[in-house]
Design an enzyme around this catalytic site. Structure first.
Site, PDB file in Angstrom:
ATOM      1  N   TYR A   1       0.840  -1.206   0.000  1.00  0.00           N
ATOM      2  CA  TYR A   1       0.000   0.000   0.000  1.00  0.00           C
ATOM      3  C   TYR A   1       0.869   1.248   0.000  1.00  0.00           C
ATOM      4  CZ  TYR A   1      -2.899   3.720   2.011  1.00  0.00           C
ATOM      5  OH  TYR A   1      -3.535   4.917   2.263  1.00  0.00           O
ATOM      6  N   HIS A   2       1.907   1.219   0.813  1.00  0.00           N
ATOM      7  CA  HIS A   2       2.804   2.365   0.902  1.00  0.00           C
ATOM      8  C   HIS A   2       3.545   2.602  -0.404  1.00  0.00           C
ATOM      9  CE1 HIS A   2       6.931   3.912   1.560  1.00  0.00           C
ATOM     10  NE2 HIS A   2       6.262   4.860   2.176  1.00  0.00           N
TER      11      HIS A   2
END
Length: 281
Positions: free
Chosen positions: A140-141
């Site tokens: 996600y990051h």
């Protein structure tokens, strides 16, 4: 110009106008990179399901060390520039002025930062091939930092200097730690905790910078940004803050939790935004 801000020839010769123009025309390719990244994760995990894991210790040392050296140089150069601006012209100028994108020292490192978010996706390759746990925060990051940093660089938004400098600094610490662990050195678990705390602190500072940009922009104080950019950046930093806080609790505070491995710490990297927003962050 102070010694700390002495220019190097490659920094002086860098054409930031061409770089910004390229990003304005091509920033949407970041969606393609992220789509290919997601497909590689799904496909790679499927292929590895019936295969033995790869060790990849030496390539991992080289990969982490390369990113550590790059981040250290980026942190030193951008950090020196931001501290110079902060001490000579004040906080508002350091946040709002766009000189970070075209300044003699920082312009090269600003562009190098946003471009680096694409090859940094390679972190995940080691996790997949070594059949380690891939947590949500990791991918996600990587995806959101790449999208936001490319999207924001093209507009030279306020706050970018702080976002990128913070991310360079955190990555310098994190990749150095991971290179040492991959090389077989014993590193104190307290250092891993410290790195995660610096990541959490980065998210707090990112939210504060966004607040300052919005506040000064509303007052007409010459803080160039867009409301939608600030909203997306704030949501991104807030989500990172909550995810890193959860990770810290799970890894170091929660009862009966095993010590966090080097791969888990690396999986929580955050780079900034640019930023980073990230890189990020």
């Amino acid at each position: 110009m102070p010694l700390a801000l002495q220019e190097y020839e490659f920094e002086r010769q860098f054409n930031e106008d061409e770089a910004i123009r390229w990003m304005q025309e091509n920033w949407k390719k970041s969606f393609l990179f992220c789509s290919l990244y997601a497909a590689c994760i799904i496909g790679g995990r499927h292929l590895m399901k019936q295969r033995e894991k790869f060790e990849l210790r030496k390539p991992l040392v080289l990969w982490s060390l390369t990113l550590a050296v790059f981040s250290i140089f980026g942190a030193v150069r951008t950090g020196s520039y931001m501290m110079h601006i902060l001490l000579t012209k004040g906080l508002q100028h350091s946040v709002c002025d766009q000189s970070f994108y075209n300044g003699p020292v920082s312009k090269f490192w600003a562009y190098a930062f946003v471009l680096s978010k694409a090859p940094e996706l390679g972190d995940t390759l080691f996790i997949v091939l070594r059949k380690q746990r891939l947590i949500f925060l990791h991918w996600y990051h990587h995806i959101t930092v790449l999208l936001y940093s490319w999207y924001s660089y093209k507009d030279m938004v306020a706050g970018g200097g702080w976002f990128m400098t913070m991310n360079y600094l955190v990555h310098a610490l994190m990749y150095s730690y991971y290179a040492a662990r991959a090389a077989g050195f014993r590193v104190s678990r307290r250092l891993a905790m410290f790195i995660t705390l610096t990541q959490i602190s980065q998210m707090v500072v990112g939210c504060v910078v966004n607040y300052l940009v919005y506040s000064w922009m509303q007052r007409g104080a010459g803080c160039p940004s867009h409301v939608h950019n600030i909203v997306w950046s704030s949501l991104m930093y807030l989500s990172y803050f909550l995810l890193f806080l959860h990770f810290f609790y799970e890894a170091y505070v929660g009862k009966n939790k095993p010590p966090a491995s080097a791969s888990t710490v690396t999986a929580t990297t955050i780079t900034t935004t640019t930023t980073d927003a990230k890189k990020s962050q």
